[in-house]
Every structure is written in C-alpha cells, then in structure tokens.
Write a protein that holds these residues in place. Structure first.
Motif, PDB file in Angstrom:
ATOM      1  N   ASP A 143     -81.305 105.732  33.177  1.00  0.00           N
ATOM      2  CA  ASP A 143     -80.065 106.160  33.812  1.00  0.00           C
ATOM      3  C   ASP A 143     -80.292 107.514  34.462  1.00  0.00           C
ATOM      4  N   LEU A 144     -80.388 107.518  35.785  1.00  0.00           N
ATOM      5  CA  LEU A 144     -80.692 108.736  36.530  1.00  0.00           C
ATOM      6  C   LEU A 144     -79.616 109.789  36.310  1.00  0.00           C
ATOM      7  N   THR A 149     -77.904 115.092  34.335  1.00  0.00           N
ATOM      8  CA  THR A 149     -76.950 115.846  33.525  1.00  0.00           C
ATOM      9  C   THR A 149     -77.666 116.621  32.424  1.00  0.00           C
ATOM     10  N   SER A 150     -78.573 115.959  31.716  1.00  0.00           N
ATOM     11  CA  SER A 150     -79.308 116.621  30.635  1.00  0.00           C
ATOM     12  C   SER A 150     -80.143 117.783  31.157  1.00  0.00           C
ATOM     13  N   LEU A 151     -80.772 117.574  32.313  1.00  0.00           N
ATOM     14  CA  LEU A 151     -81.656 118.601  32.863  1.00  0.00           C
ATOM     15  C   LEU A 151     -80.893 119.848  33.284  1.00  0.00           C
ATOM     16  N   LEU A 253     -91.279 112.683  38.952  1.00  0.00           N
ATOM     17  CA  LEU A 253     -92.554 112.675  38.239  1.00  0.00           C
ATOM     18  C   LEU A 253     -92.381 112.106  36.839  1.00  0.00           C
ATOM     19  N   LYS A 254     -91.324 112.517  36.157  1.00  0.00           N
ATOM     20  CA  LYS A 254     -91.065 112.037  34.806  1.00  0.00           C
ATOM     21  C   LYS A 254     -90.870 110.521  34.803  1.00  0.00           C
ATOM     22  N   ASN A 255     -90.086 110.016  35.751  1.00  0.00           N
ATOM     23  CA  ASN A 255     -89.818 108.583  35.793  1.00  0.00           C
ATOM     24  C   ASN A 255     -91.042 107.785  36.220  1.00  0.00           C
ATOM     25  N   LYS A 256     -91.865 108.380  37.080  1.00  0.00           N
ATOM     26  CA  LYS A 256     -93.097 107.720  37.502  1.00  0.00           C
ATOM     27  C   LYS A 256     -94.026 107.538  36.306  1.00  0.00           C
ATOM     28  N   LYS A 261     -96.187 103.951  31.958  1.00  0.00           N
ATOM     29  CA  LYS A 261     -96.388 103.581  30.554  1.00  0.00           C
ATOM     30  C   LYS A 261     -95.798 102.198  30.273  1.00  0.00           C
ATOM     31  N   ILE A 262     -94.635 101.917  30.873  1.00  0.00           N
ATOM     32  CA  ILE A 262     -94.007 100.603  30.681  1.00  0.00           C
ATOM     33  C   ILE A 262     -94.900  99.506  31.257  1.00  0.00           C
ATOM     34  N   SER A 263     -95.481  99.761  32.447  1.00  0.00           N
ATOM     35  CA  SER A 263     -96.356  98.789  33.086  1.00  0.00           C
ATOM     36  C   SER A 263     -97.589  98.520  32.234  1.00  0.00           C
ATOM     37  N   LEU A 264     -98.126  99.572  31.614  1.00  0.00           N
ATOM     38  CA  LEU A 264     -99.315  99.403  30.768  1.00  0.00           C
ATOM     39  C   LEU A 264     -98.980  98.565  29.538  1.00  0.00           C
TER      40      LEU A 264
END
Length: 266
Positions: A143-144, A149-151, A253-256, A261-264
């Motif tokens: 959720d972008l 918001t957190s950042l 960058l964080k989402n990339k 990691k999900i792809s791996l």
C-alpha cells in the motif's frame, strides 16, 4: 453484480456512528455492524468478515491501539482505518505500525474517505472486492499511501500541519509518475491545488512550511540517512522538488527491493 464493500464502525459516540453509517450507506457501502465495544467488534469481524473496519482510537474497555494489536492474528484481516479526533504523531505512528492502513482526522470529508476505501479494496467489474484484495496481498503489493504516510511521519512532519496532506499527495504522484517531479510548478502544485480546492501558491508555501517543520523537529539521523548530508550543514534545507524527489526515490528503491525478494521466493 459486484458485491458491496462491507464495513463495521466502532466508535463510542452513538450519534457519530449513526451519521457515519447513514453517509456511507448513501455512498453505496454495506454497513453490517456498528458498535461502541471493540471486544464485541472482534467477534463481529470473525463472524462477518468485513472488508473495512472504521474505528476510533478512544475506545473502552480496550483502546484503539490495543484493538489493532488484537486484530493482527485474525484470518482474512480486514482493512483497518483509524478515524479519530486525536492529533498526535506518536499515536498516528503507532497506529500505522500496528496495522492501520489509513488515519483520518475528524471531522473529515466523506468523499475523501470514499476514495481511500475504494483504493484499498480495489475496483473490478468482474471480481468481488474481497477476491481482488486477496489477490493483491498474495502478489505482495504494498500500500503506497501507507508507506508514504509512515515515512513522512518518521521524518517529523506532523499530521496537523497543513502541508502534510500536500506532501503526501506530491510524493505519491512522484512515485507513480517520476516525470512529474520535473514539472512541480506546472503539474504537481496545480493538481494538488485542484484536489484540495486551494491555490498553487498556497500549496507551494504549505509544502515549504512542512519541510521547515521537519528540519526543526525531525529525527536528524533519519533525515541524514535519506538526504545524504547533515541537516545542520551549509547546504541547508532541500527545495520542495528535491524533498519530494528524494522521498519518492527512497520508496521506489524500497519497493523494487521488496518485489525482487518476492520474485526470488516465487
């Protein structure tokens, strides 16, 4: 026919619960329950599997943060939205950490809440809302809006500062379309001004003020980690466009890295 989005409302104020339920019903939502008791709400969530839970932070016998923690282990956990009059950076940050996807301050515009709910649940002519939400979760979609918001709370921009909403919208725009950062004056400010019914010049000033608040009150280590130089150095504060661009790059960058990691794992 697409199923209606199902909502449970938890608030100690009886009149507010009724008015909120009435307004959301008018917008096409299915209000399946309304209660002042968060413990009872937990049972209602298990029984009825709502898509959205709207809850206040001020509740009893357990408060909203304790309620969020209790929901963490639920199967098919609904989207959690805090709706409160409490304006506290600490409370908002904790709510987001414990699982709230959005924190909206009372009083609020129901049209904005409507937009947020639909964005959380997704929209499709062929699939039920709940199925879409589950597929996105399985795919690891983040959720972008919650991330942004957190950042911005982490770097020290409080939710009550007017520029807070403008900064959040600008960063989301820059993440979704990096080219907009090259046209802050021509695209970003006018778009935000139209959304919040104000002027481009006021948007620019409010974002500048929000940055100044972050530099005066924010976490020095966090700011240095993102912007790469001491906030007390000769370079001073970043411009609005630099600030938005750096935070947008941080999230991209964080989402990339997360998607990699999900792809791996797949």
């Amino acid at each position: 026919m697409q199923e209606k989005i199902k909502i449970i409302i938890i608030d100690e104020q009886h009149d507010y619960r009724n008015s909120c339920a009435e307004r959301l019903s008018e917008l096409g939502y299915d209000i399946i329950a309304s209660t002042s008791n968060p413990v009872k709400a937990l049972e209602l969530i298990k029984e009825s599997s709502p898509d959205i839970v709207l809850f206040d932070i001020v509740l009893s016998p357990i408060d909203g943060l304790a309620f969020l923690r209790s929901c963490a282990s639920l199967q098919n956990k609904p989207h959690m939205i805090a709706v409160s009059s409490i304006i506290s950076d600490t409370v908002i940050r904790e709510a987001m950490q414990y699982g709230a996807e959005y924190y909206i301050i009372k009083p609020f515009d129901f049209n904005i809440l409507d937009e947020r709910i639909k964005r959380m649940c997704g929209k499709s002519a062929s699939l039920p809302v709940k199925q879409i939400s589950e597929e996105r979760s399985d795919a690891g979609e983040i959720d972008l809006e919650s991330q942004v918001t957190s950042l911005i709370l982490e770097i020290g921009i409080p939710a009550h500062v007017k520029g807070y909403h403008y900064v959040r919208t600008a960063i989301i725009m820059a993440v979704e379309n990096p080219d907009t950062i090259n046209a802050v004056t021509k695209i970003v400010y006018p778009t935000i001004a139209k959304k919040y019914q104000t002027s481009s010049s006021r948007v620019e000033r409010a974002i500048r003020h929000a940055i100044e608040v972050a530099w005066d009150r924010g976490d020095i280590d966090v700011l240095n980690g993102i912007f790469g130089y001491s906030i007390n150095g000769n370079r001073g504060k970043p411009t609005n466009s630099e600030f938005i661009a750096m935070l947008a790059d941080q999230l991209r960058l964080k989402n990339k890295q997360t998607n990699a990691k999900i792809s791996l794992r797949i």
